[in-house]
Every structure is written in C-alpha cells, then in structure tokens.
Design a protein around this motif. Structure first.
Motif, PDB file in Angstrom:
ATOM      1  N   UNK A 199       0.805  -1.224   0.000  1.00 27.15           N
ATOM      2  CA  UNK A 199       0.000   0.000   0.000  1.00 27.15           C
ATOM      3  C   UNK A 199       0.839   1.276   0.000  1.00 27.15           C
ATOM      4  N   UNK A 200       1.961   1.262   0.675  1.00 19.58           N
ATOM      5  CA  UNK A 200       2.766   2.471   0.819  1.00 19.58           C
ATOM      6  C   UNK A 200       3.893   2.588  -0.202  1.00 19.58           C
ATOM      7  N   UNK A 201       3.995   1.657  -1.151  1.00 20.14           N
ATOM      8  CA  UNK A 201       5.046   1.730  -2.166  1.00 20.14           C
ATOM      9  C   UNK A 201       5.536   0.360  -2.573  1.00 20.14           C
ATOM     10  N   UNK A 202       6.850   0.194  -2.570  1.00 22.36           N
ATOM     11  CA  UNK A 202       7.473  -1.049  -3.007  1.00 22.36           C
ATOM     12  C   UNK A 202       8.485  -1.497  -1.970  1.00 22.36           C
ATOM     13  N   UNK A 203       8.325  -2.704  -1.492  1.00 19.55           N
ATOM     14  CA  UNK A 203       9.249  -3.278  -0.524  1.00 19.55           C
ATOM     15  C   UNK A 203      10.271  -4.097  -1.303  1.00 19.55           C
ATOM     16  N   UNK A 204      11.536  -3.835  -1.063  1.00 16.73           N
ATOM     17  CA  UNK A 204      12.609  -4.515  -1.795  1.00 16.73           C
ATOM     18  C   UNK A 204      13.258  -5.536  -0.873  1.00 16.73           C
ATOM     19  N   UNK A 205      13.284  -6.781  -1.335  1.00 12.26           N
ATOM     20  CA  UNK A 205      13.899  -7.897  -0.612  1.00 12.26           C
ATOM     21  C   UNK A 205      15.088  -8.394  -1.423  1.00 12.26           C
ATOM     22  N   UNK A 206      16.067  -8.980  -0.749  1.00 13.56           N
ATOM     23  CA  UNK A 206      17.223  -9.541  -1.452  1.00 13.56           C
ATOM     24  C   UNK A 206      17.909 -10.567  -0.562  1.00 13.56           C
ATOM     25  N   UNK A 207      18.866 -11.267  -1.123  1.00 14.47           N
ATOM     26  CA  UNK A 207      19.791 -12.147  -0.406  1.00 14.47           C
ATOM     27  C   UNK A 207      19.140 -13.384   0.207  1.00 14.47           C
ATOM     28  N   UNK A 208      18.120 -13.913  -0.450  1.00 19.56           N
ATOM     29  CA  UNK A 208      17.582 -15.195  -0.026  1.00 19.56           C
ATOM     30  C   UNK A 208      18.360 -16.321  -0.693  1.00 19.56           C
ATOM     31  N   UNK A 209      18.100 -17.547  -0.272  1.00 17.92           N
ATOM     32  CA  UNK A 209      18.807 -18.682  -0.868  1.00 17.92           C
ATOM     33  C   UNK A 209      17.910 -19.912  -0.849  1.00 17.92           C
ATOM     34  N   UNK A 210      18.083 -20.727  -1.866  1.00 13.89           N
ATOM     35  CA  UNK A 210      17.412 -22.027  -1.940  1.00 13.89           C
ATOM     36  C   UNK A 210      18.439 -23.024  -2.438  1.00 13.89           C
ATOM     37  N   UNK A 211      18.233 -24.272  -2.147  1.00 14.39           N
ATOM     38  CA  UNK A 211      19.207 -25.290  -2.538  1.00 14.39           C
ATOM     39  C   UNK A 211      19.792 -25.914  -1.299  1.00 14.39           C
ATOM     40  N   UNK A 212      21.119 -26.079  -1.282  1.00 13.82           N
ATOM     41  CA  UNK A 212      21.765 -26.644  -0.099  1.00 13.82           C
ATOM     42  C   UNK A 212      21.585 -25.743   1.105  1.00 13.82           C
ATOM     43  N   UNK A 213      21.707 -24.448   0.876  1.00 11.76           N
ATOM     44  CA  UNK A 213      21.453 -23.466   1.921  1.00 11.76           C
ATOM     45  C   UNK A 213      20.071 -22.873   1.666  1.00 11.76           C
ATOM     46  N   UNK A 214      19.236 -22.852   2.689  1.00  8.37           N
ATOM     47  CA  UNK A 214      17.915 -22.256   2.566  1.00  8.37           C
ATOM     48  C   UNK A 214      17.861 -21.073   3.516  1.00  8.37           C
ATOM     49  N   UNK A 215      17.513 -19.918   2.968  1.00  8.02           N
ATOM     50  CA  UNK A 215      17.515 -18.695   3.761  1.00  8.02           C
ATOM     51  C   UNK A 215      16.455 -17.760   3.217  1.00  8.02           C
ATOM     52  N   UNK A 216      15.662 -17.194   4.113  1.00  8.90           N
ATOM     53  CA  UNK A 216      14.683 -16.194   3.709  1.00  8.90           C
ATOM     54  C   UNK A 216      15.373 -14.926   3.256  1.00  8.90           C
ATOM     55  N   UNK A 217      14.649 -14.093   2.568  1.00  5.51           N
ATOM     56  CA  UNK A 217      15.229 -12.846   2.075  1.00  5.51           C
ATOM     57  C   UNK A 217      15.399 -11.831   3.199  1.00  5.51           C
ATOM     58  N   UNK A 218      16.281 -10.883   2.943  1.00  5.00           N
ATOM     59  CA  UNK A 218      16.464  -9.730   3.818  1.00  5.00           C
ATOM     60  C   UNK A 218      15.627  -8.593   3.235  1.00  5.00           C
ATOM     61  N   UNK A 219      15.069  -7.765   4.072  1.00  4.42           N
ATOM     62  CA  UNK A 219      14.352  -6.584   3.592  1.00  4.42           C
ATOM     63  C   UNK A 219      15.359  -5.449   3.471  1.00  4.42           C
ATOM     64  N   UNK A 220      15.544  -4.983   2.251  1.00  6.01           N
ATOM     65  CA  UNK A 220      16.440  -3.857   2.032  1.00  6.01           C
ATOM     66  C   UNK A 220      15.750  -2.562   2.451  1.00  6.01           C
TER      67      UNK A 220
END
Length: 123
Positions: free
Chosen positions: A5-26
């Motif tokens: 609603x307030x714009x665009x949320x930018x996420x990055x640095x997630x991972x899938x595969x051997x390492x699984x990691x959620x994204x970081x909110x930039x």
C-alpha cells in the motif's frame, strides 16, 4: 520487489538449494522508478564488490545489510553512481551466451539425440 500500500518493498539475499535462507528486507521506496533504481544499484554494488562466484546472500552477510542499505537506499548520490555504472556497462555487455551457442558454432550440441514417436496401446 513487492508492491504494498505504501510503495514497493525490496527484498534480497535469499537462498534455496543446499542453503535455505529467507530474504532480507532492504527497504521501502515510494515509486516503481525508485525501486528499479535501487535494485539496479544493488546489482551493480554486488557486481563490483562480490568475490568470484560468491552468492549474493553470502556477500550480503560479509558486507552487512546495514552497509548495503546505507550505500544503495540512503545515499542517493552513491545509488545514482552505481546505477549509472550499470547502465553504462550494458552498452557493451548485452550478449546472451546461450543464444550465441544455440545459433553459432555450438549449434550441434542443441540438436535432439533421436526422434522418438509414441504409439497408443493396441495399435
């Protein structure tokens, strides 16, 4: 990039595969143009600072999310410099290596090994 609603949320640095990691909110930006500028600056910063074959989530952990935010979200001048360098680089590097291989000297590698036909049961 997620539209909220307030714009665009930018996420990055997630991972899938051997390492699984959620994204970081930039961070959150108001316009689509600003979101694209931030994302392009992020990509250029990664291109310039990451080690060879270093995954973006490992680079982000090494550099620190706070430092990345500072350079591409908070520092508008630096963001524009990263953006400009990325745009400049694309004048020289718009080559699709797969397209070149499929249509060029390696064309033979992309041909079917055999033609297979299937018959219905009872034919």
């Amino acid at each position: 990039m997620i539209c909220v609603d307030s714009g665009y949320e930018i996420h990055f640095a997630g991972a899938a595969g051997l390492d699984i990691k959620g994204t970081e909110v930039l961070g959150l930006v108001r316009t689509e143009d600003e979101a694209l500028e931030v994302i392009v600056a992020l990509v250029q910063m990664y291109r310039e600072q990451a080690r060879y074959l270093e995954r973006i989530y490992k680079w982000a952990k090494r550099v620190g999310t706070a430092e990345i935010k500072r350079q591409v979200l908070d520092d508008v001048v630096r963001r524009q410099e990263y953006f400009d360098r990325f745009v400049f680089s694309q004048k020289f590097a718009q080559v699709d290596p797969w397209s070149e291989r499929v249509s060029g000297k390696d064309k033979h590698e992309f041909q079917p090994l055999a033609a297979v036909s299937f018959q219905q049961a009872g034919e």
